[in-house]
Scaffold this active site. Structure first.
Site, PDB file in Angstrom:
ATOM      1  N   LEU A  84       0.656  -1.254   0.032  1.00 41.13           N
ATOM      2  CA  LEU A  84      -0.301  -0.319   0.193  1.00 41.13           C
ATOM      3  C   LEU A  84       0.753   1.222   0.039  1.00 41.13           C
ATOM      4  O   LEU A  84       1.625   1.592   0.876  1.00 41.13           O
ATOM      5  CB  LEU A  84      -0.802  -0.294   0.577  1.00 41.13           C
ATOM      6  CG  LEU A  84      -1.973  -1.442   1.119  1.00 41.13           C
ATOM      7  CD1 LEU A  84      -2.615  -0.804   2.730  1.00 41.13           C
ATOM      8  CD2 LEU A  84      -2.598  -1.617  -0.229  1.00 41.13           C
ATOM      9  N   ASP A  91       5.720   2.497   3.615  1.00 35.62           N
ATOM     10  CA  ASP A  91       6.550   3.194   4.164  1.00 35.62           C
ATOM     11  C   ASP A  91       6.650   2.594   5.468  1.00 35.62           C
ATOM     12  O   ASP A  91       7.189   3.395   6.901  1.00 35.62           O
ATOM     13  CB  ASP A  91       5.446   4.655   4.527  1.00 35.62           C
ATOM     14  CG  ASP A  91       3.777   3.640   5.718  1.00 35.62           C
ATOM     15  OD1 ASP A  91       3.761   3.434   5.577  1.00 35.62           O
ATOM     16  OD2 ASP A  91       2.969   5.053   5.402  1.00 35.62           O
ATOM     17  N   ALA A  94      -0.360   4.277  -1.573  1.00 37.49           N
ATOM     18  CA  ALA A  94      -1.181   5.214  -2.396  1.00 37.49           C
ATOM     19  C   ALA A  94      -1.294   6.688  -1.396  1.00 37.49           C
ATOM     20  O   ALA A  94      -1.485   7.899  -2.230  1.00 37.49           O
ATOM     21  CB  ALA A  94      -2.512   4.894  -2.885  1.00 37.49           C
ATOM     22  N   ASN A  97      -1.391  -2.874  16.012  1.00 35.98           N
ATOM     23  CA  ASN A  97      -1.594  -3.409  14.648  1.00 35.98           C
ATOM     24  C   ASN A  97      -0.211  -2.793  13.965  1.00 35.98           C
ATOM     25  O   ASN A  97      -0.535  -1.084  13.707  1.00 35.98           O
ATOM     26  CB  ASN A  97      -2.884  -3.099  13.957  1.00 35.98           C
ATOM     27  CG  ASN A  97      -3.398  -3.625  12.673  1.00 35.98           C
ATOM     28  OD1 ASN A  97      -2.351  -4.232  12.573  1.00 35.98           O
ATOM     29  ND2 ASN A  97      -4.022  -2.542  12.263  1.00 35.98           N
ATOM     30  N   ARG A 124       2.992  14.999   5.562  1.00 34.37           N
ATOM     31  CA  ARG A 124       2.724  15.433   6.836  1.00 34.37           C
ATOM     32  C   ARG A 124       4.780  15.391   7.001  1.00 34.37           C
ATOM     33  O   ARG A 124       5.014  16.100   7.800  1.00 34.37           O
ATOM     34  CB  ARG A 124       3.226  14.584   7.716  1.00 34.37           C
ATOM     35  CG  ARG A 124       1.607  15.023   9.050  1.00 34.37           C
ATOM     36  CD  ARG A 124       1.072  13.833   9.675  1.00 34.37           C
ATOM     37  NE  ARG A 124       0.924  12.410   9.180  1.00 34.37           N
ATOM     38  CZ  ARG A 124       0.764  11.472   9.832  1.00 34.37           C
ATOM     39  NH1 ARG A 124       0.591  11.221  11.270  1.00 34.37           N
ATOM     40  NH2 ARG A 124       0.883  10.320   9.516  1.00 34.37           N
ATOM     41  N   LYS A 142      34.253   8.190  -7.275  1.00 29.78           N
ATOM     42  CA  LYS A 142      33.128   7.731  -7.706  1.00 29.78           C
ATOM     43  C   LYS A 142      33.200   6.729  -9.003  1.00 29.78           C
ATOM     44  O   LYS A 142      34.376   7.296  -9.642  1.00 29.78           O
ATOM     45  CB  LYS A 142      32.486   9.265  -8.126  1.00 29.78           C
ATOM     46  CG  LYS A 142      31.092   9.167  -8.978  1.00 29.78           C
ATOM     47  CD  LYS A 142      30.978  10.260 -10.017  1.00 29.78           C
ATOM     48  CE  LYS A 142      31.795   9.501 -11.063  1.00 29.78           C
ATOM     49  NZ  LYS A 142      31.139  10.548 -12.510  1.00 29.78           N
ATOM     50  N   GLY A 186      -3.277   1.861  15.839  1.00 30.84           N
ATOM     51  CA  GLY A 186      -4.666   0.872  15.688  1.00 30.84           C
ATOM     52  C   GLY A 186      -4.252   0.216  16.946  1.00 30.84           C
ATOM     53  O   GLY A 186      -3.494  -0.098  16.970  1.00 30.84           O
ATOM     54  N   TYR A 207      39.807  13.730  -5.229  1.00 37.47           N
ATOM     55  CA  TYR A 207      39.511  12.769  -6.010  1.00 37.47           C
ATOM     56  C   TYR A 207      39.411  12.541  -7.017  1.00 37.47           C
ATOM     57  O   TYR A 207      40.346  12.605  -8.564  1.00 37.47           O
ATOM     58  CB  TYR A 207      38.187  14.273  -7.232  1.00 37.47           C
ATOM     59  CG  TYR A 207      36.923  14.098  -7.401  1.00 37.47           C
ATOM     60  CD1 TYR A 207      36.206  12.928  -7.054  1.00 37.47           C
ATOM     61  CD2 TYR A 207      37.378  14.441  -8.843  1.00 37.47           C
ATOM     62  CE1 TYR A 207      34.767  12.434  -7.763  1.00 37.47           C
ATOM     63  CE2 TYR A 207      35.913  13.079  -9.609  1.00 37.47           C
ATOM     64  CZ  TYR A 207      34.781  12.992  -9.226  1.00 37.47           C
ATOM     65  OH  TYR A 207      33.846  12.125  -9.708  1.00 37.47           O
ATOM     66  N   GLY A 262      -9.439   3.991   2.381  1.00 40.35           N
ATOM     67  CA  GLY A 262      -9.094   3.721   2.983  1.00 40.35           C
ATOM     68  C   GLY A 262      -8.186   2.845   2.914  1.00 40.35           C
ATOM     69  O   GLY A 262      -8.298   2.159   1.882  1.00 40.35           O
TER      70      GLY A 262
HETATM   71  C1  UD1 Z   1      -3.091   1.723   9.783  1.00 33.90           C
HETATM   72  C2  UD1 Z   1      -4.097   0.709   9.995  1.00 33.90           C
HETATM   73  C3  UD1 Z   1      -3.977   1.064  12.268  1.00 33.90           C
HETATM   74  C4  UD1 Z   1      -2.621   1.026  12.503  1.00 33.90           C
HETATM   75  C5  UD1 Z   1      -1.309   1.674  11.435  1.00 33.90           C
HETATM   76  C6  UD1 Z   1      -0.175   1.143  10.769  1.00 33.90           C
HETATM   77  C7  UD1 Z   1      -6.199   1.014   9.262  1.00 33.90           C
HETATM   78  C8  UD1 Z   1      -7.602   0.994   9.201  1.00 33.90           C
HETATM   79  N1  UD1 Z   1      -5.051   1.197   9.787  1.00 33.90           N
HETATM   80  O1  UD1 Z   1      -3.532   3.486  10.135  1.00 33.90           O
HETATM   81  O2  UD1 Z   1      -4.774  -0.299  13.107  1.00 33.90           O
HETATM   82  O3  UD1 Z   1      -1.826   0.565  13.726  1.00 33.90           O
HETATM   83  O4  UD1 Z   1      -1.891   1.715   9.685  1.00 33.90           O
HETATM   84  O5  UD1 Z   1       0.657   1.719  10.846  1.00 33.90           O
HETATM   85  O6  UD1 Z   1      -5.416  -0.039   8.404  1.00 33.90           O
HETATM   86  N2  UD1 Z   1      -3.206   3.927   2.329  1.00 33.90           N
HETATM   87  C9  UD1 Z   1      -3.662   3.624   0.646  1.00 33.90           C
HETATM   88  N3  UD1 Z   1      -4.882   4.185   0.558  1.00 33.90           N
HETATM   89  C10 UD1 Z   1      -5.585   4.361   1.811  1.00 33.90           C
HETATM   90  C11 UD1 Z   1      -4.905   4.336   2.541  1.00 33.90           C
HETATM   91  C12 UD1 Z   1      -4.363   4.234   3.015  1.00 33.90           C
HETATM   92  O7  UD1 Z   1      -2.910   3.032  -0.294  1.00 33.90           O
HETATM   93  O8  UD1 Z   1      -6.410   4.550   1.092  1.00 33.90           O
HETATM   94  C13 UD1 Z   1      -1.266   2.951   2.181  1.00 33.90           C
HETATM   95  C14 UD1 Z   1      -0.962   4.736   3.108  1.00 33.90           C
HETATM   96  O9  UD1 Z   1       0.057   5.098   2.005  1.00 33.90           O
HETATM   97  C15 UD1 Z   1       0.181   3.741   3.824  1.00 33.90           C
HETATM   98  C16 UD1 Z   1      -1.071   2.440   4.750  1.00 33.90           C
HETATM   99  O10 UD1 Z   1      -1.578   2.203   3.312  1.00 33.90           O
HETATM  100  O11 UD1 Z   1       1.336   3.039   3.363  1.00 33.90           O
HETATM  101  C17 UD1 Z   1      -1.306   3.143   5.999  1.00 33.90           C
HETATM  102  O12 UD1 Z   1      -2.269   4.542   5.886  1.00 33.90           O
HETATM  103  P1  UD1 Z   1      -2.518   5.368   6.710  1.00 33.90           P
HETATM  104  O13 UD1 Z   1      -3.309   5.867   6.344  1.00 33.90           O
HETATM  105  O14 UD1 Z   1      -0.749   5.551   7.765  1.00 33.90           O
HETATM  106  O15 UD1 Z   1      -2.851   4.479   7.874  1.00 33.90           O
HETATM  107  P2  UD1 Z   1      -3.387   4.850   9.750  1.00 33.90           P
HETATM  108  O16 UD1 Z   1      -4.083   5.423   9.908  1.00 33.90           O
HETATM  109  O17 UD1 Z   1      -1.643   4.028  10.171  1.00 33.90           O
HETATM  110 CA    CA Z   2       0.169   5.628   8.698  1.00 33.16          CA
END
Ligand code: UD1
Ligand code: CA
Length: 427
Positions: free
Chosen positions: A10, A106, A12, A171, A17, A319, A141, A334, A81
């Protein structure tokens, strides 16, 4: 593990921040991007397919990750999400059966061993997930368990009651799903939560409600679950990754005098008995032989190869340079796009002027050459075996210094043939 494996990464999210213009998952960490760290780690489990979910700055991310094995990219559209992201990924895996391993672009410090263990613990259950107990669980979470310690669900912090917020088991965001169980569960997700998102975490409660236990694996290396949301997080992750890299070299017989001032990227090969002195930076794409010495205050950049026994010293930058066995460049030098033979001595202050403002050019220096202090070699130029330059010589562009010739002056010219050459193993 006999079940087929697909990886979903994931990536996206917007990552606003970090406050920098490059996509968060492309931030650098010890010579790789964050996303490449996570993907390389998953790749070590030999997945049949990998799907990377993108949206924000999709072109840049896709370009940076292009050419990875068995990998496809899918645009999530507006990110709704983590549950929505995985659902989009599964459209690319329509006929796939087996384990679906979810990782984040990430979270760069996860290890292959832990991901492999997560697959193992799933066993016959529809899902296993990674947890950790943190001193500061804020923002993550929380893991909800019943009186018998069985997992019953995951609650996002924004949806937590004050009591639930006190839970310190979190989580981590890594899951292994049975593809067959995951598909219908994703269909049932609803965005009825504080953030109005489709939470991947809600499938866990669904499985439990259906009487299907979800397995958890707790890691005690909390670095593994570190997600990078800011540049401060990146700095913390870098330290942890650097420590791992240095430890591996130390275990392989590389003498690193001061780990706290030594920076070595991922994937650098270093032979045993090599000494790395303080304040040294070694970039990705370098290869260092046995019994070499690097530093103090040296910078080896990509494409540099040190053959056995080569020595690169104080304030030397190399290099895309090959330094032959036993060759030394010890001070203020160099070397760019340069190939140096064996047992040569590169005097203090030698500069290869490899760049003409448009193109980079190569310098070749033969075996046992002796380059006088303060020599500038304008590339392309060649200096033969046993050749020598006088102190302060300016070797102009396209020079061809023959074997055993001594050149001096500005511009450097042939002075005479070199006689009374020392033995090959000269000190
Ligand atoms: C998520 C978890 C949380 C966990 C945390 C760990 C959910 C609802 N929550 O929260 O329980 O403790 O990760 O880091 O899953 N992303 C997408 N598409 C989206 C949303 C997110 O690709 O629509 C990707 C983000 O780029 C990121 C990852 O999914 O790499 C996590 O998304 P993020 O929004 O950071 O989730 P958290 O709110 O941190
Ligand atoms: Ca996160």
């Amino acid at each position: 593990m006999s079940r087929p494996l697909a990886v979903v990464c994931l990536a996206a999210g917007l990552g606003k921040r970090t406050k920098v213009s490059i996509p968060k998952v492309l931030l650098p960490l010890c010579g790789r991007t964050l996303a490449a760290c996570a993907l390389d780690t998953a790749d070590a489990l030999a997945p049949e397919r990998t799907v990377v979910v993108l949206h924000h700055q999709r072109e840049k991310v896709e370009k940076a990750l292009a050419g990875r094995k068995n990998t496809t990219f899918v645009d999530q559209g507006r990110p709704l999400g983590t549950g929505h992201a995985v659902k989009v990924a599964l459209q690319e895996l329509a006929d796939f059966e087996g384990d679906v391993l979810v990782v984040y672009g990430d979270c760069p410090l996860i290890t292959t061993a832990t991901l492999g263990a997560l697959r193992q613990v799933r066993g016959r259950s529809p899902c296993s997930l990674l947890t950790a107990t943190l001193d500061d669980p804020s923002g993550l979470g929380r893991i909800l368990r019943d009186d018998d310690d069985r997992l019953v669900g995951i609650r996002e912090e924004k949806d937590c009651t004050p009591d639930e917020r006190g839970i310190d088991e979190i989580n981590a965001g890594f899951y292994c799903f049975d593809a067959k169980a995951l598909r219908p569960a994703l269909e049932q997700l609803q965005p009825n939560n504080a953030q109005g998102e489709y939470y991947l975490t809600d499938v866990v409660a669904q499985f439990v409600a259906d009487g299907r236990a979800v397995e958890t694996l707790e890691t005690d290396d909390t670095d593994e679950v570190l997600g990078v949301n800011s540049l401060a997080d990146l700095a913390v992750a870098r330290l942890a990754m650097q420590e791992r890299i240095l430890l591996e070299h130390l275990q392989n017989g590389v003498l690193i005098h001061d780990p706290s001032s030594t920076f070595i990227d991922h994937g650098v090969a270093i032979g045993a008995d090599t000494r790395i002195l303080p304040c040294t930076v070694i970039d990705a794409g370098c290869t260092i032989g046995r019994n070499c010495e690097v530093g103090p205050f040296a910078h080896l950049r990509g494409g540099t190869v040190l053959e056995d026994g080569a020595e690169i010293g104080n304030f030397v930058e190399a290099k895309k340079t090959r330094v032959g066995a036993g060759t030394k460049a010890k001070h203020l030098t160099y070397l760019g796009d340069t190939v140096i033979g064996q047992h040569a001595n590169i005097g203090a202050g030698t500069i290869t002027a490899n760049y003409d403002g448009v193109h980079k050019h190569e310098t070749r220096i033969g075996d046992r050459a002796f380059i006088g202090s303060g020599t500038v070699i304008v590339a392309p130029s060649r200096l033969g075996n046993d050749s020598m330059t006088g102190a302060g010589a300016i070797v102009t562009r396209n020079s061809a210094i023959g074997d055993r010739e001594i050149w001096v002056g500005v511009p450097a010219k042939l002075l005479k043939a070199r006689t009374g050459l020392p033995g090959k193993e000269k000190a």
